[in-house]
Design a protein around this motif. Sequence first.
Motif, PDB file in Angstrom:
ATOM      1  N   GLY A  29     -63.488 -47.727 -39.971  1.00  0.00           N
ATOM      2  CA  GLY A  29     -64.768 -48.121 -39.399  1.00  0.00           C
ATOM      3  C   GLY A  29     -64.862 -47.651 -37.968  1.00  0.00           C
ATOM      4  O   GLY A  29     -64.202 -46.691 -37.547  1.00  0.00           O
ATOM      5  N   PHE A  30     -65.650 -48.362 -37.158  1.00  0.00           N
ATOM      6  CA  PHE A  30     -65.823 -47.988 -35.763  1.00  0.00           C
ATOM      7  C   PHE A  30     -64.488 -48.122 -35.018  1.00  0.00           C
ATOM      8  O   PHE A  30     -63.763 -49.093 -35.198  1.00  0.00           O
ATOM      9  CB  PHE A  30     -66.865 -48.893 -35.086  1.00  0.00           C
ATOM     10  N   GLY A  31     -64.194 -47.104 -34.207  1.00  0.00           N
ATOM     11  CA  GLY A  31     -62.984 -47.166 -33.414  1.00  0.00           C
ATOM     12  C   GLY A  31     -62.263 -45.849 -33.361  1.00  0.00           C
ATOM     13  O   GLY A  31     -62.749 -44.818 -33.842  1.00  0.00           O
ATOM     14  N   GLY A  89     -70.545 -45.598 -35.853  1.00  0.00           N
ATOM     15  CA  GLY A  89     -70.943 -46.478 -34.759  1.00  0.00           C
ATOM     16  C   GLY A  89     -71.288 -45.682 -33.509  1.00  0.00           C
ATOM     17  O   GLY A  89     -71.004 -44.480 -33.403  1.00  0.00           O
ATOM     18  N   GLU A 234     -59.536 -49.373 -25.353  1.00  0.00           N
ATOM     19  CA  GLU A 234     -60.408 -50.358 -25.983  1.00  0.00           C
ATOM     20  C   GLU A 234     -61.817 -49.810 -25.960  1.00  0.00           C
ATOM     21  O   GLU A 234     -62.316 -49.393 -24.914  1.00  0.00           O
ATOM     22  CB  GLU A 234     -60.360 -51.690 -25.234  1.00  0.00           C
ATOM     23  N   GLU A 236     -65.961 -50.372 -27.454  1.00  0.00           N
ATOM     24  CA  GLU A 236     -66.921 -51.343 -27.979  1.00  0.00           C
ATOM     25  C   GLU A 236     -68.214 -50.607 -28.317  1.00  0.00           C
ATOM     26  O   GLU A 236     -68.693 -49.761 -27.556  1.00  0.00           O
ATOM     27  CB  GLU A 236     -67.201 -52.422 -26.942  1.00  0.00           C
ATOM     28  N   SER A 237     -68.763 -50.937 -29.482  1.00  0.00           N
ATOM     29  CA  SER A 237     -70.001 -50.279 -29.914  1.00  0.00           C
ATOM     30  C   SER A 237     -71.209 -51.075 -29.444  1.00  0.00           C
ATOM     31  O   SER A 237     -71.109 -52.239 -29.049  1.00  0.00           O
ATOM     32  CB  SER A 237     -70.026 -50.151 -31.438  1.00  0.00           C
ATOM     33  N   GLU A 239     -73.232 -52.139 -31.325  1.00  0.00           N
ATOM     34  CA  GLU A 239     -73.411 -53.171 -32.340  1.00  0.00           C
ATOM     35  C   GLU A 239     -72.448 -54.356 -32.130  1.00  0.00           C
ATOM     36  O   GLU A 239     -72.464 -55.311 -32.903  1.00  0.00           O
ATOM     37  CB  GLU A 239     -73.198 -52.577 -33.738  1.00  0.00           C
ATOM     38  N   GLY A 240     -71.566 -54.297 -31.120  1.00  0.00           N
ATOM     39  CA  GLY A 240     -70.670 -55.396 -30.806  1.00  0.00           C
ATOM     40  C   GLY A 240     -69.293 -55.285 -31.424  1.00  0.00           C
ATOM     41  O   GLY A 240     -68.470 -56.202 -31.277  1.00  0.00           O
ATOM     42  N   GLU A 241     -69.000 -54.190 -32.115  1.00  0.00           N
ATOM     43  CA  GLU A 241     -67.669 -54.010 -32.693  1.00  0.00           C
ATOM     44  C   GLU A 241     -66.689 -53.560 -31.601  1.00  0.00           C
ATOM     45  O   GLU A 241     -67.048 -52.770 -30.728  1.00  0.00           O
ATOM     46  CB  GLU A 241     -67.713 -52.958 -33.791  1.00  0.00           C
ATOM     47  N   ILE A 242     -65.443 -54.085 -31.682  1.00  0.00           N
ATOM     48  CA  ILE A 242     -64.416 -53.744 -30.692  1.00  0.00           C
ATOM     49  C   ILE A 242     -63.191 -53.217 -31.421  1.00  0.00           C
ATOM     50  O   ILE A 242     -62.734 -53.799 -32.404  1.00  0.00           O
ATOM     51  CB  ILE A 242     -64.044 -54.954 -29.826  1.00  0.00           C
ATOM     52  N   SER A 243     -62.647 -52.131 -30.882  1.00  0.00           N
ATOM     53  CA  SER A 243     -61.445 -51.532 -31.458  1.00  0.00           C
ATOM     54  C   SER A 243     -60.438 -51.289 -30.337  1.00  0.00           C
ATOM     55  O   SER A 243     -60.798 -50.816 -29.260  1.00  0.00           O
ATOM     56  CB  SER A 243     -61.790 -50.203 -32.139  1.00  0.00           C
TER      57      SER A 243
END
Length: 924
Positions: A29-31, A89, A234, A236-237, A239-243
């Motif tokens: 996914g996002f990251g 993302g 780190e 962050e998208s 959309e609020g996703e964090i990797s």
Amino acid sequence: MRIGEARIGLVALLCCAASGVVAPAAHAGFGVEEKHFEAGTCTVSSCTYAGVEADRELAYTQAAGHPQYGITGFEFNSTPSGLGREPIGNVKRVRVDVPPGLAADPEALPACPVKTFEADACPAETEVGKDELTAFVAAADVPISAPVYNLAQPAGLPLDFGIHVSVTLVANEHIFLEGHVSWNTDFHEYFEINEIPRSIPLLKSKLIFDGRAGEGNFLTLPSVCSTTTTSYLEVESWEGEISKTQTHTPVGVEGCDRVPFAPTAEVHPETATSDEPDGVTAEVKVPQNVGAEAIDTADVDDARVTLPEGLTLNPSAAHGLAACTEAQAGLAQESPGVRPTGPVTCPAAAKVASVDIETDLPPGSLTGNVYLGSPTSAPIAGPPYTIYVDAESALGVSVRLQGQVTPNPATGRLEATFAGNPPLPFADLAMRFDGGPLAPLANPLSCAAGAVEGLFTPYTGGAAALSSTPFAATGCPAPLMPFALGESTHDTSATAGAYTSYTFALTRAGGQQYLADVKATLPAGLLGAIPSVALCAEAQADAGTCPAASEIGSASVSAGAGPEPYGFAGKVYLTGPYGGAPYGLSIVVPASAGPFDFGDVIARAGIGVGLYTGRAVVTAALPTIVQGVPLRLRAIEVAVDRPHFLFNPTACSPLATESQLVGFVPGSPALTEQSVSSPFQVGECGKLAFTPTFTAAAGARVSRVGGASLEVKVTQAAHQADIREVLASLPKQLAARITTLHKACPAATFEAGPPPGGCSAEARVGSATVTTPVLPGPLTGPAYLVSHGGEAYPDLDVILSGDGGVEVVLVGHTHIASTGILSSAFESLPDVPLSSFALSLPTGPHSVLTDNRNGTLCGSRLTMPTTIVAQSGARIAQRTAIAVTSCPRKKLRHGHGHRRRRRRRRVHRGRRRGARRSHARARG
């Protein structure tokens, strides 16, 4: 000099993102996956992890060196789309944390103002690198090369860079790369890009810093060698996703043995006058090297600085001083390895110094305060003493350190230690301690040259560096510091024989030698009624726990350099034997001052009695240092004020308190002695009663072999003038025995040791017993004949000993007139009240008296002309009848009694007849 914030983590981007497109796993996914994140320092801008693994020379690994390039590259997870790959993302924020010790110096090159950057007008000399981006635009992967500029830092931001992203007809964005320092953990640097425009769907980023931009030292590697380094990413998208991802370099930091390390420590006085409070500046200098090929100095891991001998803590500083707790200093850990980020709230009264740290940030950008610390709110009970350092910067850097100050327990020499310092490069750290009367430090007493010694441990793990710089106070007189203390006494009553309170005080001016020992001989006749006090036991006296029943007075002490020494107050207790003296004192002074509580400081003193004078002699070794703090005593006062304990002399002649003082200079074996005297005098001696009784008795039996005996007794009521002189002449029937006089003990033998020294038994001619209200038991001892070279006849010396080892010698001068009359004069008796005095001169082979015949004294009328003189001057002269003891009682016979009665009747009849004849003649 550089500081943690000044490090740039991005800088260490080792390998750029792989040039080939790697298909992510289907479930990604996002990251950014770990294999798509590379960071390090390189010798070429195109290096990658794979390239470095194949050729280590592509990586720059010299500890504390300046790499050619610092690279950070990452690629987002993506899916095939059109002619390229579309990122999963849309990224909004990127943060990269670099290894501790990796530092960027924004002052190595000029800075571009933000407005100029936003106007696309930054000069070329402010460019510090480039960002090679790949964006997904119009269904295709579009490469973009964006220049990176060094920007002028706004308030609260130690590092600021601008990335100008321009895509024709697509985007013209000004992106800010903000650098921070994680000062609440290990002081590593981290970098953030916030609010990344949606117009740039970012697929890849390879940020390349010119590590030798400007003066050649824009980037500097840590001075800690390791096999690998770790960076963290780190993202962050929108959309609020964090990797979160981390990466480890294939090659670490090397060459620690080549890193120079030569810090020095210096101390600069504000005033160089000896024995004065001083606002000194303690400075640690760490030379930094400039130039692309230069290797910087290693960061300081542990620092230990030993101040010059004699530059010690000042007790005067306790006035108004407070302590700062660990929580107030912002050093209490919220969790392991994490410090609080709130403001420092140490009380202003805890400040003892200011601090300046010269870093690679604008000069003097780190400033703050040094506080006296206490880990808890409890009083500080002793060393090591804690200090907290808080250095802040307008650029958002906050350095908070905890150090310890440990004094030498014997000399007070101070050693300051800061262990486990953050890996922050700095050129100069200066602590300017507060000056003025209450300065926490005070200059040495001696002008002897001293040294500031430093011991520094580098982060390289190499050998510690030693430094020594000279330091010397000035203004000391030569060749020796003066020692001239002042003494004063005060007597609350000036009436002879009256109960009184007595105060003894010593004062020391600044710049004088320190006081070590005191021997004070009190005025003759100033005595205490020891039986009225419950003596404190030795164990309690040493522990400072004497009962109230032993208390006889109070003590006050002032300590510290400067015009405002700190005052302490305590109590004085009477004890049993101490230090070879029959009695002693336990002086207990609580050492509580400001935030400190060192418990009770206990000084012991012995109270002796003058062997021939009966004067009280107080001897004490004074404490000179407590818990590593030299006292620098300025005044000592002891007041004996227990009611009905101390009483005045009964002599009104001028007297004095006479003292012997011993001074010293720290570090010098030589001692200096000073004699001081304070006048003392009482009055109204003529009002004292003086009615002693003097009696004498001789044994009846006398012989040439056994000689004659004599018993003399003196008694006196309380509260009268004491006896000063007794002069007595014996009747001719009691003559001196010449053979005994010839056996008198030589004075040198008598005085060779405690009386009677090595005198033979033949010189012992009697014994005596004395009772006095000032001692709990009687004084008893022998009487010896003692021969002095210049005198015609030997003295009669009476040696009296009592409880606790009290010892007094009474000296009687002997004279034999041409008529053979023997007289004895005790002319200088101590001004001590006597309840009774009994002297016995017995018969025996060495008796001092004889009548030169065999027989008896019975029936003899013996008198002794006697003069008794009081200390007040009163005089009593009498002819003392000598009673003859042990005479047999006469028995009267019956017949003899009748004859005496008849004889008396005949006498009476004759008187009557004579009277009648006289009467008849008168009538005729």
